[in-house]
Enzyme design. Structure first.
Site, PDB file in Angstrom:
ATOM      1  N   ASP A 254       0.815  -1.204   0.000  1.00 26.38           N
ATOM      2  CA  ASP A 254       0.000   0.000   0.000  1.00 26.38           C
ATOM      3  C   ASP A 254       0.854   1.261   0.000  1.00 26.38           C
ATOM      4  O   ASP A 254       1.825   1.365   0.760  1.00 26.38           O
ATOM      5  CB  ASP A 254      -0.903  -0.015   1.245  1.00 26.38           C
ATOM      6  CG  ASP A 254      -1.758   1.222   1.367  1.00 26.38           C
ATOM      7  OD1 ASP A 254      -2.652   1.398   0.522  1.00 26.38           O
ATOM      8  OD2 ASP A 254      -1.538   2.017   2.310  1.00 26.38           O
ATOM      9  N   GLU A 291       1.182  -0.064  -4.929  1.00 30.48           N
ATOM     10  CA  GLU A 291       0.433   1.170  -5.117  1.00 30.48           C
ATOM     11  C   GLU A 291       1.450   2.278  -4.933  1.00 30.48           C
ATOM     12  O   GLU A 291       2.081   2.375  -3.873  1.00 30.48           O
ATOM     13  CB  GLU A 291      -0.702   1.331  -4.108  1.00 30.48           C
ATOM     14  CG  GLU A 291      -1.466   2.634  -4.331  1.00 30.48           C
ATOM     15  CD  GLU A 291      -2.330   3.040  -3.156  1.00 30.48           C
ATOM     16  OE1 GLU A 291      -3.222   3.871  -3.358  1.00 30.48           O
ATOM     17  OE2 GLU A 291      -2.097   2.557  -2.033  1.00 30.48           O
TER      18      GLU A 291
END
Length: 587
Positions: A254, A291
């Site tokens: 993330d 990400e």
């Protein structure tokens, strides 16, 4: 790597406990009494407790005054502040013991949140839905973060005990059973992990290991300091923990742009190399995905197997943002960076990122991204919706609430048949109307701060919608986010599910077998919204797309030459609004 490790180590006659606590004077492990731990010069405390075994519950007592869970606890049956439980991972009997994974080019992802995917909100309940995934055409289940978080409900990005799957969803063996059953059906399972911050409640590392953090700031507080060897060990050990003990097929890291790295060797490269060594030793195919708002093309390599310092792919936010602007007309915030969305879609289709070094107005003119056209199309995970892009809206509403039905289906036909690996968010496959609002279960001042923070962030929306905006702390908001599986039986949702199933069946039959070695070609869009694109596939075939991204009829250019159609009807002189046609030219 240090000879010590954070996790408890089961031996034939007991358990060895270790804790890195350089700021502590004394540490005891509490198991029906206190067991003093010995300190070395590096700040590691350790002891061996004879007779302890799997199921043992324990805490660490710091300086005789503070009782804390193990930061590398493998399970927290009584939430983040309670005792940790030792898990004997070797005791689980895997049924899909010969599973070695699937190649990356097979990937079709469904992102899910365990707590809202089913009415029960458990790992075991998810097993009942795996056949649905297979029948629809998904090849990979992705779970939002599981790291133990405070309270009973959370998106997962507030995890504070990275090694412990949250007890709200079941026990560790229940998670293993889910992964095992997925593998038996040919499904890969991915896990979203967060290495850029710890959640705001239940993290005691700053008390006994303050050098875990630097003075640099992130949106969530002081940055994790990966210059410290023990800190790097903690994160890399966590990645290997999920891949080894639970047999996940891959990890999605993330918001890595929020990792404040200050050293010669980036933690991302180090972690990838460690995972690559593990994959090689185990003979498994393991995939790492990022990400990364920075659009760093140099971090991506979908071809090298096993990974060696790089990552298979990145979630392509540019692709999503451009489509969202086109489908909804919204242009606030970061959507303002896509004033000509059709052109941005075309650029993403021909070379990956829409931003490859251009100035971002949303980021005050900062140059964003790197050239990406030389990468394989497999380096970009494309999607129309995900948890962030739905849940970070004031109402948590999905595309179906604002976008044209025909336009959504055109976007799906392009996304699911393009060479880039596609991803959908749970329920999107049948066009669910269930929202996915932000929710959490904090208490006291922190709960109030979250409420106020949301009101500040969405001030204009609160002025417009008022009490219609779900309270993130309310259990009713969590219930609102749960999927309504009965929707699939309604005609409009059944039709959408049938469409998605046909698209994915087409992908698996015509495109997936040719993706290894595929390359970007070209893509362009004219003033009428007519999109033309093509790619060279691994066997030398040409995959071609023609689509009308508008509400009006579009004329077909004389240069267009149709090949063997694999989706839609080959047009003659014009293309109807939102029509999509794919064809394949054999070498």
């Amino acid at each position: 790597m240090n000879a010590h490790r954070f996790e408890p180590r089961l031996t034939e006659d007991g358990i060895t406990f270790s804790l890195w606590a350089p700021a502590a004077k004394t540490v005891d492990v509490m198991i029906d009494g206190l067991h003093a731990m010995q300190r070395d010069d590096a700040g590691w405390f350790s002891t061996h407790v004879s007779g302890a075994k799997g199921g043992t519950r324990y805490q660490f007592r710091i300086d005789g005054e503070l009782d804390v869970p193990d930061p590398a606890s493998h399970f927290q049956p009584a939430d983040v502040a309670g005792p940790s439980e030792v898990i004997d991972h070797a005791a689980y009997r895997w049924r899909a013991d010969d599973w070695r994974g699937r190649p990356w080019q097979d990937t079709v992802l469904l992102e899910t949140h365990v707590g809202t995917f089913t009415p029960q909100g458990t790992y075991r309940a998810m097993i009942e839905k795996l056949d649905h995934l297979v029948a629809t055409g998904f090849t990979a289940l992705e779970l939002m973060p599981l790291a133990d978080f405070p309270g009973r409900r959370n998106w997962g990005y507030d995890g504070v005990l990275w090694y412990a799957p949250d007890s709200s969803y079941g026990r560790p063996d229940d998670l293993k059973a889910l992964i095992d059953e997925a593998h038996l059906r040919g499904l890969m399972v991915f896990l979203d992990v967060v290495y850029n911050h710890f959640g705001p409640e239940g993290n005691f590392l700053g008390r006994y290991a303050p050098t875990f953090f630097s003075e640099s700031q992130t949106p969530w507080g002081n940055a994790i300091d990966y210059r410290i060897p023990e800190v790097r060990q903690f994160a890399i050990g966590n990645a290997l923990h999920w891949l080894n003990n639970y047999r996940f097929d891959g990890l999605r890291l993330d918001a890595v742009h929020a990792i404040a790295e200050m050293g010669d060797m980036h933690i991302l490269n180090d972690l990838s190399r460690a995972v690559g060594e593990f994959a090689k030793a185990s003979g498994r195919q393991i995939h790492l995905v990022l990400e990364n708002d920075d659009n760093s093309a140099t971090l991506l390599d979908p071809v090298t197997n096993p990974p060696n310092g790089k990552y298979r792919a990145q979630w392509n936010d540019d692709y999503h943002h451009a489509w969202h602007v086109l489908l909804t007309g919204e242009a606030g915030g970061y959507y303002g960076d896509y004033p000509t969305p059709r052109s941005s879609i075309a650029r993403a289709l021909r070379s990956g990122f829409a931003y490859q070094g251009e100035a971002s107005a949303h980021r005050d003119g900062v140059l964003r991204g790197e050239p990406s056209g030389d990468l394989s199309p497999l380096a970009f995970v494309n999607f129309l919706q995900n948890h962030d892009q739905i849940g970070n809206r004031p109402l948590g509403d999905r595309l179906e609430a604002t976008a044209n039905f025909a336009a959504i289906e055109a976007a799906l036909a392009i996304t699911l048949l393009s060479p880039m690996p596609p991803m959908m968010f749970m329920g999107e496959e049948w066009g669910t109307t269930s929202p996915f609002p932000f929710f959490c279960d904090f208490r006291g001042d922190l709960a109030g701060a979250v409420r106020q923070g949301r009101r500040t962030e969405f001030r204009s929306a609160y002025e417009k919608y008022g009490d219609e905006i779900p309270d993130p702390l309310s259990e009713a908001t969590f219930r609102l986010a749960q999927l309504d599986w009965s929707e699939r039986n309604q005609p409009v949702h059944h039709a959408r599910l049938t469409l998605v199933g046909k698209l994915l069946a087409n992908r698996h039959a015509e495109i997936t077998p040719r993706l290894d070695g595929s390359r970007f070609g070209d893509a362009s869009v004219n003033d009428d919204g007519l999109l033309l694109a093509h790619w060279t596939l691994g066997d030398g075939a040409t995959l071609q797309l023609i689509a009308n991204l508008s509400d009006g009829v579009a004329a077909i250019p004389a240069s267009y030459q149709a090949r063997r159609p694999i989706w839609g009807e080959i047009p003659r002189d014009e293309l109807a609004p939102w029509a999509v046609v794919w064809d394949l030219g054999e070498r």
